[in-house]
Scaffold this motif. Structure first.
Motif, PDB file in Angstrom:
ATOM      1  N   PRO A  18       0.819  -1.227   0.000  1.00  0.00           N
ATOM      2  CA  PRO A  18       0.000   0.000   0.000  1.00  0.00           C
ATOM      3  C   PRO A  18       0.838   1.257   0.000  1.00  0.00           C
ATOM      4  O   PRO A  18       0.442   2.283  -0.554  1.00  0.00           O
ATOM      5  CB  PRO A  18      -0.828  -0.128   1.293  1.00  0.00           C
ATOM      6  N   LEU A  19       2.018   1.196   0.626  1.00  0.00           N
ATOM      7  CA  LEU A  19       2.900   2.358   0.640  1.00  0.00           C
ATOM      8  C   LEU A  19       3.478   2.620  -0.747  1.00  0.00           C
ATOM      9  O   LEU A  19       3.595   3.767  -1.177  1.00  0.00           O
ATOM     10  CB  LEU A  19       4.035   2.132   1.647  1.00  0.00           C
ATOM     11  N   PHE A  20       3.822   1.562  -1.448  1.00  0.00           N
ATOM     12  CA  PHE A  20       4.416   1.738  -2.772  1.00  0.00           C
ATOM     13  C   PHE A  20       3.472   2.453  -3.728  1.00  0.00           C
ATOM     14  O   PHE A  20       3.876   3.377  -4.445  1.00  0.00           O
ATOM     15  CB  PHE A  20       4.802   0.376  -3.369  1.00  0.00           C
ATOM     16  N   TRP A  21       2.202   2.047  -3.765  1.00  0.00           N
ATOM     17  CA  TRP A  21       1.290   2.611  -4.773  1.00  0.00           C
ATOM     18  C   TRP A  21       0.966   4.071  -4.522  1.00  0.00           C
ATOM     19  O   TRP A  21       0.459   4.754  -5.403  1.00  0.00           O
ATOM     20  CB  TRP A  21       0.016   1.778  -4.852  1.00  0.00           C
ATOM     21  N   SER A  22       1.288   4.568  -3.328  1.00  0.00           N
ATOM     22  CA  SER A  22       1.109   5.998  -3.088  1.00  0.00           C
ATOM     23  C   SER A  22       2.128   6.818  -3.876  1.00  0.00           C
ATOM     24  O   SER A  22       1.921   8.008  -4.105  1.00  0.00           O
ATOM     25  CB  SER A  22       1.240   6.312  -1.594  1.00  0.00           C
ATOM     26  N   LEU A  23       3.227   6.191  -4.322  1.00  0.00           N
ATOM     27  CA  LEU A  23       4.253   6.923  -5.068  1.00  0.00           C
ATOM     28  C   LEU A  23       3.838   7.196  -6.514  1.00  0.00           C
ATOM     29  O   LEU A  23       3.755   8.356  -6.921  1.00  0.00           O
ATOM     30  CB  LEU A  23       5.586   6.173  -5.015  1.00  0.00           C
ATOM     31  N   PRO A  24       3.552   6.172  -7.347  1.00  0.00           N
ATOM     32  CA  PRO A  24       3.179   6.473  -8.733  1.00  0.00           C
ATOM     33  C   PRO A  24       1.843   7.179  -8.869  1.00  0.00           C
ATOM     34  O   PRO A  24       1.672   8.022  -9.749  1.00  0.00           O
ATOM     35  CB  PRO A  24       3.149   5.095  -9.414  1.00  0.00           C
ATOM     36  N   THR A  25       0.867   6.858  -7.996  1.00  0.00           N
ATOM     37  CA  THR A  25      -0.440   7.512  -8.122  1.00  0.00           C
ATOM     38  C   THR A  25      -0.388   8.977  -7.715  1.00  0.00           C
ATOM     39  O   THR A  25      -1.293   9.742  -8.032  1.00  0.00           O
ATOM     40  CB  THR A  25      -1.510   6.793  -7.273  1.00  0.00           C
ATOM     41  N   ALA A  26       0.672   9.377  -7.030  1.00  0.00           N
ATOM     42  CA  ALA A  26       0.816  10.788  -6.644  1.00  0.00           C
ATOM     43  C   ALA A  26       1.398  11.630  -7.760  1.00  0.00           C
ATOM     44  O   ALA A  26       1.286  12.852  -7.727  1.00  0.00           O
ATOM     45  CB  ALA A  26       1.696  10.910  -5.393  1.00  0.00           C
ATOM     46  N   VAL A  27       2.032  11.003  -8.755  1.00  0.00           N
ATOM     47  CA  VAL A  27       2.711  11.792  -9.790  1.00  0.00           C
ATOM     48  C   VAL A  27       2.198  11.536 -11.206  1.00  0.00           C
ATOM     49  O   VAL A  27       2.509  12.313 -12.112  1.00  0.00           O
ATOM     50  CB  VAL A  27       4.235  11.541  -9.763  1.00  0.00           C
ATOM     51  N   LEU A  28       1.427  10.474 -11.416  1.00  0.00           N
ATOM     52  CA  LEU A  28       0.910  10.181 -12.749  1.00  0.00           C
ATOM     53  C   LEU A  28      -0.543  10.620 -12.869  1.00  0.00           C
ATOM     54  O   LEU A  28      -1.358  10.331 -11.997  1.00  0.00           O
ATOM     55  CB  LEU A  28       1.010   8.672 -13.047  1.00  0.00           C
ATOM     56  N   GLY A  29      -0.867  11.298 -13.952  1.00  0.00           N
ATOM     57  CA  GLY A  29      -2.230  11.758 -14.172  1.00  0.00           C
ATOM     58  C   GLY A  29      -2.723  11.395 -15.557  1.00  0.00           C
ATOM     59  O   GLY A  29      -1.960  10.963 -16.421  1.00  0.00           O
ATOM     60  N   GLY A  30      -4.020  11.588 -15.789  1.00  0.00           N
ATOM     61  CA  GLY A  30      -4.606  11.346 -17.100  1.00  0.00           C
ATOM     62  C   GLY A  30      -4.448   9.908 -17.547  1.00  0.00           C
ATOM     63  O   GLY A  30      -4.488   8.978 -16.749  1.00  0.00           O
ATOM     64  N   MET A  31      -4.232   9.710 -18.859  1.00  0.00           N
ATOM     65  CA  MET A  31      -4.047   8.372 -19.395  1.00  0.00           C
ATOM     66  C   MET A  31      -2.723   7.770 -18.932  1.00  0.00           C
ATOM     67  O   MET A  31      -2.547   6.552 -18.961  1.00  0.00           O
ATOM     68  CB  MET A  31      -4.104   8.398 -20.922  1.00  0.00           C
ATOM     69  N   ALA A  32      -1.791   8.599 -18.479  1.00  0.00           N
ATOM     70  CA  ALA A  32      -0.542   8.075 -17.916  1.00  0.00           C
ATOM     71  C   ALA A  32      -0.830   7.266 -16.654  1.00  0.00           C
ATOM     72  O   ALA A  32      -0.153   6.282 -16.370  1.00  0.00           O
ATOM     73  CB  ALA A  32       0.420   9.212 -17.601  1.00  0.00           C
ATOM     74  N   ALA A  33      -1.836   7.696 -15.888  1.00  0.00           N
ATOM     75  CA  ALA A  33      -2.220   6.933 -14.696  1.00  0.00           C
ATOM     76  C   ALA A  33      -2.896   5.634 -15.085  1.00  0.00           C
ATOM     77  O   ALA A  33      -2.625   4.574 -14.515  1.00  0.00           O
ATOM     78  CB  ALA A  33      -3.144   7.773 -13.816  1.00  0.00           C
ATOM     79  N   VAL A  34      -3.799   5.687 -16.069  1.00  0.00           N
ATOM     80  CA  VAL A  34      -4.526   4.492 -16.520  1.00  0.00           C
ATOM     81  C   VAL A  34      -3.550   3.433 -17.018  1.00  0.00           C
ATOM     82  O   VAL A  34      -3.563   2.279 -16.584  1.00  0.00           O
ATOM     83  CB  VAL A  34      -5.533   4.848 -17.635  1.00  0.00           C
ATOM     84  N   ALA A  35      -2.689   3.823 -17.953  1.00  0.00           N
ATOM     85  CA  ALA A  35      -1.752   2.867 -18.545  1.00  0.00           C
ATOM     86  C   ALA A  35      -0.526   2.657 -17.666  1.00  0.00           C
ATOM     87  O   ALA A  35       0.004   1.546 -17.604  1.00  0.00           O
ATOM     88  CB  ALA A  35      -1.325   3.355 -19.923  1.00  0.00           C
TER      89      ALA A  35
END
Length: 443
Positions: free
Chosen positions: A362-379
């Motif tokens: 759970p700690l790890f996923w807070s890192l990419p989801t904090a900086v990726l947006g839009g379709m970058a988050a989806v993919a």
């Protein structure tokens, strides 16, 4: 304090209190149900570790065959992971999560038809195809509702299902293997697959009617509540980067996150798929007792997971607590080997290792989801998860091969400890959120 000052303070506190109540409603609405779904998914993924205790002898399969078959699940997972998350964004979470759960439940039940190495490999591969997209889909789905500042605690609660799968699944799988031996026309390991696949199918049907695709589709929210949630989510957008899809695969931040998650998965699946066998090697022969013992590491993981995620959200020092969890996991793996002359001490090491490893998720996923947006988050979420889950193929297979070479799992477990230490070093190099300009120049 005079009456006017008290009224002003009360008025200021009221919106904050209302916001807390709103997020509490969201948490109770989605997280317990998604936890049940994740528990069912993970149970169907790893119950082959208990099935091995009977299936290998019945079918005459080797440790290397088991390790390869346990891991080939992740090849199917890898192939369909990114397309699955794209389809979730297109069709909506409600339909797609339902589809995933029903299909993996059906394929898991089909494991009763395993007869030889080829059928074992084929069914495990298709189980990976069926389940692909569930976890990154849920992670993406939670970003539709919870801002980054609250996502650590939310993910911490959700990820306790990873440990609960061991708490529930260990005794359940052990009991099925013990009490259903040759009941009717099926072997105990066949009953294991049948019984544990049914919750996935049932939850898949429920998901179709229970989940909402987005804030706008939630009829149980008022117009003001929807506006408030959207405003909170909009604050995150200023810190996120929408990397063009064509550049996503080559973006250094994506590969940085992927390497960390790959190392974590290598250790997790290398340990979890072999834990029943490791416990048996300590002198515990009864499968039901093995199942009970596997609950101890997972109970420790639940306590550590909730504590570390709460501390990480409070201090906003997520990298620090990820590093702490990885080092504790490595220490536990080392102790489980160095103290394996003493069963109790070795089990303590397994408890520490499992708690540290599972707390990172759970700690790890807070890192990419904090900086990726839009379709970058989806993919991007799906890409990180799919590439890193190839470790799920490598981990069990490497342990199986090293066990056949050396006659013990000790060297493989020590190798996994070194991998976790390397992952802690990679976490220290992760930039803090908010460096948007730097990211943009790299993309």
């Amino acid at each position: 304090m005079n009456r006017y000052a008290m009224d002003v303070q009360s008025a200021a506190a009221s919106p904050a209190a209302d916001l807390e109540k709103l997020y509490s409603r969201l948490t109770w609405k989605f997280v317990p149900f998604l936890m049940l779904c994740f528990l069912a998914a993970y149970l169907d993924r790893i119950n082959v570790g208990f099935a091995k205790l009977g299936m290998m002898n019945d079918l005459g399969l080797s440790d290397a065959v088991y390790g390869f078959g346990a891991g080939i699940f992740f090849l199917g997972y890898f192939i369909f992971e990114v397309p699955s998350n794209m389809m979730l964004a297109h069709f909506g979470a409600r339909r797609w999560i339902s589809r995933i759960m029903i299909s993996w439940g059906v394929v898991s039940c089909g494991m009763i038809f395993v007869k030889d190495p080829v059928s074992f490999y084929v069914l495990r591969f298709f189980l990976g195809l069926a389940e692909a997209g569930f976890l990154p889909g849920v992670i993406l789905y939670l970003t539709y509702w919870f801002p980054a500042a609250r996502r650590g605690r939310t993910m911490g609660i959700f990820y306790t299902a990873l440990a609960l799968a061991g708490v529930v699944g260990g005794p359940l799988s052990g009991a099925i293997m013990h009490y259903m031996s040759d009941a009717g026309a099926l072997h105990a390991w066949q009953w294991l697959f049948v019984i544990e696949s049914l919750p996935s199918i049932l939850l898949g049907v429920i998901a179709l009617f229970y989940l909402d695709d987005s804030i706008d589709h939630a009829r149980w929210l008022s117009a003001d509540e929807k506006k408030t949630l959207k405003t909170e989510l909009a604050k995150d957008d200023k810190l996120k980067v929408d990397i063009p899809l064509v550049k996503l695969l080559l973006h250094p931040r994506i590969w940085h996150f992927t390497l960390i998650f790959f190392a974590l998965n290598l250790a997790n699946y290398g340990l979890s798929f072999w834990m029943p066998s490791i416990i048996r090697s300590l002198g515990v022969a009864d499968t039901f007792q093995i199942g009970l013992i596997t609950t101890l590491p997972n109970l420790c993981a639940i306590a550590m997971m909730l504590y570390l995620t709460a501390r990480a959200d409070l201090t906003q020092q997520r990298r620090l607590y990820i590093g702490i969890a990885l080092i504790l996991g490595a220490a536990g793996l080392g102790l489980s080997v160095l103290l394996n002359g003493n069963a109790s001490a070795s089990i303590f090491g397994l408890c520490l290792a499992t708690a540290g490893i599972l707390s990172v998720y759970p700690l790890f996923w807070s890192l990419p989801t904090a900086v990726l947006g839009g379709m970058a988050a989806v993919a991007g979420i799906a890409l990180i998860n799919s590439l890193a889950n190839l470790a799920g193929f490598a981990g069990p297979w490497i342990v199986g091969v090293m066990k056949e070479w050396t006659g013990s799992t000790n060297y493989a477990i020590l190798m996994l400890a070194v991998v976790l230490i390397a992952a802690a070093g990679l976490v220290a190099l992760v930039p803090v959120p908010g460096q948007k300009a730097k990211d943009s120049s790299q993309s």
